[in-house]
Design a protein around this motif. Structure first.
Motif, PDB file in Angstrom:
ATOM      1  N   ALA A  27       0.610  -1.346   0.002  1.00 47.89           N
ATOM      2  CA  ALA A  27      -0.219  -0.100  -0.232  1.00 47.89           C
ATOM      3  C   ALA A  27       1.056   0.990   0.034  1.00 47.89           C
ATOM      4  N   ASP A  73       9.926   2.872   6.848  1.00 47.52           N
ATOM      5  CA  ASP A  73       9.464   1.545   7.720  1.00 47.52           C
ATOM      6  C   ASP A  73      10.156   0.894   9.203  1.00 47.52           C
ATOM      7  N   LYS A  74       9.310   0.268  10.054  1.00 45.41           N
ATOM      8  CA  LYS A  74      10.470  -0.052  11.000  1.00 45.41           C
ATOM      9  C   LYS A  74      11.534  -0.783  10.855  1.00 45.41           C
ATOM     10  N   SER A  75      10.842  -1.910   9.972  1.00 43.58           N
ATOM     11  CA  SER A  75      11.430  -3.111   9.456  1.00 43.58           C
ATOM     12  C   SER A  75      12.795  -2.945   8.834  1.00 43.58           C
ATOM     13  N   ARG A 104       4.398  -7.293   4.684  1.00 43.82           N
ATOM     14  CA  ARG A 104       2.933  -9.228   5.269  1.00 43.82           C
ATOM     15  C   ARG A 104       4.015  -9.833   3.694  1.00 43.82           C
ATOM     16  N   TYR A 156       0.346 -16.205  -1.948  1.00 43.91           N
ATOM     17  CA  TYR A 156       0.258 -16.004  -3.815  1.00 43.91           C
ATOM     18  C   TYR A 156      -0.715 -14.665  -3.773  1.00 43.91           C
ATOM     19  N   VAL A 174       8.203   4.977  13.141  1.00 42.43           N
ATOM     20  CA  VAL A 174       7.169   6.233  13.907  1.00 42.43           C
ATOM     21  C   VAL A 174       6.111   6.359  15.219  1.00 42.43           C
ATOM     22  N   ASP A 192      -4.201  -2.653   3.232  1.00 43.02           N
ATOM     23  CA  ASP A 192      -5.132  -3.914   2.567  1.00 43.02           C
ATOM     24  C   ASP A 192      -6.821  -3.723   3.375  1.00 43.02           C
ATOM     25  N   VAL A 208      -3.386  -8.309  -0.551  1.00 42.89           N
ATOM     26  CA  VAL A 208      -2.077  -7.636  -1.773  1.00 42.89           C
ATOM     27  C   VAL A 208      -2.772  -7.124  -2.513  1.00 42.89           C
TER      28      VAL A 208
HETATM   29  C1  LIG Z   1      -0.213 -15.452   7.715  1.00 43.22           C
HETATM   30  C2  LIG Z   1      -0.353 -14.333   5.649  1.00 43.22           C
HETATM   31  C3  LIG Z   1      -0.849 -14.901   4.731  1.00 43.22           C
HETATM   32  C4  LIG Z   1      -1.545 -14.149   3.625  1.00 43.22           C
HETATM   33  N1  LIG Z   1      -2.097 -14.171   2.528  1.00 43.22           N
HETATM   34  C5  LIG Z   1      -2.420 -14.115   1.549  1.00 43.22           C
HETATM   35  C6  LIG Z   1      -2.291 -14.143   0.321  1.00 43.22           C
HETATM   36  O1  LIG Z   1      -2.081 -16.105   0.160  1.00 43.22           O
HETATM   37  N2  LIG Z   1      -3.194 -13.110  -0.309  1.00 43.22           N
HETATM   38  C7  LIG Z   1      -3.075 -12.184  -0.947  1.00 43.22           C
HETATM   39  O2  LIG Z   1      -3.176 -11.561  -2.102  1.00 43.22           O
HETATM   40  N3  LIG Z   1      -2.886 -11.054   0.738  1.00 43.22           N
HETATM   41  C8  LIG Z   1      -2.518 -12.356   2.091  1.00 43.22           C
HETATM   42  N4  LIG Z   1      -1.997 -11.717   2.805  1.00 43.22           N
HETATM   43  C9  LIG Z   1      -2.257 -10.219   3.056  1.00 43.22           C
HETATM   44  C10 LIG Z   1      -1.020  -9.535   2.644  1.00 43.22           C
HETATM   45  O3  LIG Z   1      -0.041  -9.821   3.037  1.00 43.22           O
HETATM   46  C11 LIG Z   1      -1.926  -8.118   2.217  1.00 43.22           C
HETATM   47  O4  LIG Z   1      -3.044  -7.882   2.177  1.00 43.22           O
HETATM   48  C12 LIG Z   1      -1.026  -7.204   2.044  1.00 43.22           C
HETATM   49  O5  LIG Z   1       0.853  -7.850   2.073  1.00 43.22           O
HETATM   50  C13 LIG Z   1      -0.908  -5.792   2.981  1.00 43.22           C
HETATM   51  O6  LIG Z   1      -0.546  -4.673   2.757  1.00 43.22           O
HETATM   52  P1  LIG Z   1       0.151  -2.866   3.168  1.00 43.22           P
HETATM   53  O7  LIG Z   1       0.784  -2.590   2.737  1.00 43.22           O
HETATM   54  O8  LIG Z   1      -1.582  -2.622   3.758  1.00 43.22           O
HETATM   55  O9  LIG Z   1       0.394  -3.433   5.305  1.00 43.22           O
HETATM   56  P2  LIG Z   1       2.046  -4.538   5.335  1.00 43.22           P
HETATM   57  O10 LIG Z   1       2.333  -5.296   4.096  1.00 43.22           O
HETATM   58  O11 LIG Z   1       1.780  -4.814   6.681  1.00 43.22           O
HETATM   59  O12 LIG Z   1       3.124  -3.554   5.260  1.00 43.22           O
HETATM   60  C14 LIG Z   1       2.491  -2.383   6.664  1.00 43.22           C
HETATM   61  C15 LIG Z   1       3.847  -1.368   6.560  1.00 43.22           C
HETATM   62  O13 LIG Z   1       4.054  -0.800   7.735  1.00 43.22           O
HETATM   63  C16 LIG Z   1       5.494  -1.031   9.114  1.00 43.22           C
HETATM   64  N5  LIG Z   1       4.943  -0.562   9.767  1.00 43.22           N
HETATM   65  C17 LIG Z   1       3.743  -0.969  11.431  1.00 43.22           C
HETATM   66  N6  LIG Z   1       4.423  -0.296  11.453  1.00 43.22           N
HETATM   67  C18 LIG Z   1       5.122   1.046  11.833  1.00 43.22           C
HETATM   68  C19 LIG Z   1       5.866   1.983  12.455  1.00 43.22           C
HETATM   69  N7  LIG Z   1       5.426   2.615  13.041  1.00 43.22           N
HETATM   70  N8  LIG Z   1       6.572   2.623  11.910  1.00 43.22           N
HETATM   71  C20 LIG Z   1       6.647   2.136  10.538  1.00 43.22           C
HETATM   72  N9  LIG Z   1       6.675   1.122   9.939  1.00 43.22           N
HETATM   73  C21 LIG Z   1       6.033   0.573  10.246  1.00 43.22           C
HETATM   74  C22 LIG Z   1       5.652  -2.187   8.521  1.00 43.22           C
HETATM   75  O14 LIG Z   1       6.818  -2.886   8.538  1.00 43.22           O
HETATM   76  C23 LIG Z   1       4.905  -2.775   7.410  1.00 43.22           C
HETATM   77  O15 LIG Z   1       6.149  -3.268   6.526  1.00 43.22           O
HETATM   78  C24 LIG Z   1      -1.639 -12.565   3.339  1.00 43.22           C
HETATM   79  C25 LIG Z   1      -0.515 -11.956   5.279  1.00 43.22           C
HETATM   80  C26 LIG Z   1      -0.811 -12.729   6.001  1.00 43.22           C
HETATM   81  C27 LIG Z   1       0.107 -12.292   7.214  1.00 43.22           C
END
Ligand SMILES: Cc1cc2nc3c(=O)[nH]c(=O)nc-3n(C[C@H](O)[C@H](O)[C@H](O)COP(=O)(O)OP(=O)(O)OC[C@H]3O[C@@H](n4cnc5c(N)ncnc54)[C@H](O)[C@@H]3O)c2cc1C
Length: 351
Positions: free
Chosen positions: A21, A40-42, A48, A69, A150, A324, A331
């Motif tokens: 996102a 990003d904290k990582s 994810r 996937y 953050v 998400d 994703v």
């Molecule tokens: C076990 C599991 C299985 C999944 N299986 C699927 C699947 O098969 N298919 C699918 O489409 N989706 C799947 N998903 C969901 C998918 O991974 C997510 O929908 C998508 O990656 C979310 O993206 P995002 O950018 O919204 O959030 P995230 O990927 O969570 O990104 C958020 C980021 O914020 C950072 N962060 C958090 N707090 C702070 C802070 N205070 N300061 C700085 N940085 C911070 C984190 O380190 C992270 O990098 C799965 C997720 C998990 C955990």
């Protein structure tokens, strides 16, 4: 002689979260000429969409332990996936999918296309950040700060400031701060400065998921590469090595159900590993005594009932939310949510 009018300063924003996102949001704002600082904290981006790598004996291994996937239904996201395919960082996963309802594996024949990152799930997002980092004018500047947690957002006369836990991180005033985080991680940042946004984020119930990565000494003789499990504590098992572009030893990924994970969220990793290996063995997986395994706890894996708002934007405050959990929970939704928020920020769509 009158002074020439000063050009408008480049609009600046902070994006918190470098997952899918955050990437989609930063890409759209940079393309519109904004200067974007991403925090990003990582240690690496992708959130994810995560892959664990180990250099343990007898040889290095890797395993996707978050998203397994992704699917692509929206035309704009399909075009993005095609771009990743051409860049070699994503591919179709032509796997043998199955379901198991307690009686054995049944092949799953579905026309659904499932894509994965290549050579690992982090690749599309990592590629996106690399491209943004290398982008030249007319694109705006994008700077990615990793290991930058953050802790607070501070309003000021000149704009927002970002307070990070790590010392020494400078943050200039921003016209906007955009949180691309799992909902529960956005709540404490929003509560002091944007109660309405905090209430929205608090309404999304995100659930945990235990993942176990299993290194097997030999190929596991199961009749599938990825299976949805409808019995016991597991909900999904996958032969990571069957995904395109993987090499190295056979690794399997086990995901527990949300129900089981929530009930065991605070259990010791060894206990969780033992329980899930036992459940895998009951499905025909390897003897737990003959494998090496590592558990990972996702505290916020998915949203019980994802919202459909797409994103949230308070134009007056210059604060936004994407992720998400605001767009269907996957994703693809994360990417669409990031783009939707950028459109609001750019005034291309009523908020
Ligand atoms: C076990 C599991 C299985 C999944 N299986 C699927 C699947 O098969 N298919 C699918 O489409 N989706 C799947 N998903 C969901 C998918 O991974 C997510 O929908 C998508 O990656 C979310 O993206 P995002 O950018 O919204 O959030 P995230 O990927 O969570 O990104 C958020 C980021 O914020 C950072 N962060 C958090 N707090 C702070 C802070 N205070 N300061 C700085 N940085 C911070 C984190 O380190 C992270 O990098 C799965 C997720 C998990 C955990």
């Amino acid at each position: 002689m009158s002074a020439a009018p000063r050009p408008d300063p480049v609009p600046r924003c902070a994006v918190v979260g470098a997952g899918m996102a955050g990437l989609a949001c930063a890409q759209a704002l940079a393309a519109a000429g904004w200067a974007v600082d991403v925090f990003d904290k990582s240690r690496g981006p992708a959130g994810r969409m995560s892959t664990r790598r180990g250099d343990g004996a007898p040889q290095p291994w890797q395993c996707d332990h978050g998203a397994q996937y992704f699917t692509a239904r929206d035309p704009a996201f399909r075009a993005q996936v095609q771009h990743w395919q051409h860049a070699g960082v994503a591919a179709l996963w032509p796997a043998r999918f199955a379901r198991h309802d307690g009686q054995g594996f049944e092949p799953l024949h579905t026309p659904l296309e499932r894509f994965v990152g290549v050579p690992r799930m982090t690749a599309p997002v990592a590629h996106g950040w690399q491209q943004l980092g290398a982008a030249q004018a007319p694109h705006g500047r994008v700077q990615l700060h990793l290991q930058a947690t953050v802790q607070a957002l501070e309003p000021g006369a000149a704009g927002w400031s970002i307070v990070c836990a790590e010392p020494g991180l400078q943050s200039a005033p921003y016209h906007a701060v955009l949180l691309a985080l799992p909902a529960p991680q956005a709540v404490p940042l929003l509560r002091p400065v944007a109660p309405a946004g905090a209430v929205l984020a608090a309404s999304a119930r995100m659930r945990g998921c235990w993942a176990v990565m299993v290194r097997c000494p030999a190929p596991v003789p199961l009749p599938c590469d990825g299976a949805f499990i409808h019995t016991g504590p597991l909900r999904w098992v996958a032969r990571d090595r069957s995904k395109p572009g993987r090499s190295g030893p056979e690794t399997w990924l086990l995901h527990a159900t949300a129900h089981w994970s929530e009930a065991h969220l605070e259990d010791a990793a060894e206990d969780v590993t033992a329980a899930l290996l036992q459940a895998f063995a009951a499905l025909g997986g390897p003897d737990p005594a003959g494998v090496q395994a590592t558990a990972h706890r996702w505290r916020y894996a998915d949203t019980e009932a994802p919202l459909t708002a797409g994103c949230w934007w308070d134009a007056h405050a210059g604060l936004g939310l994407c992720g998400d959990w605001l767009h269907g929970g996957k994703v693809e939704g994360a990417w669409l949510s990031g783009r939707a928020l950028a459109r609001h920020v750019l005034g291309k769509q009523p908020a």
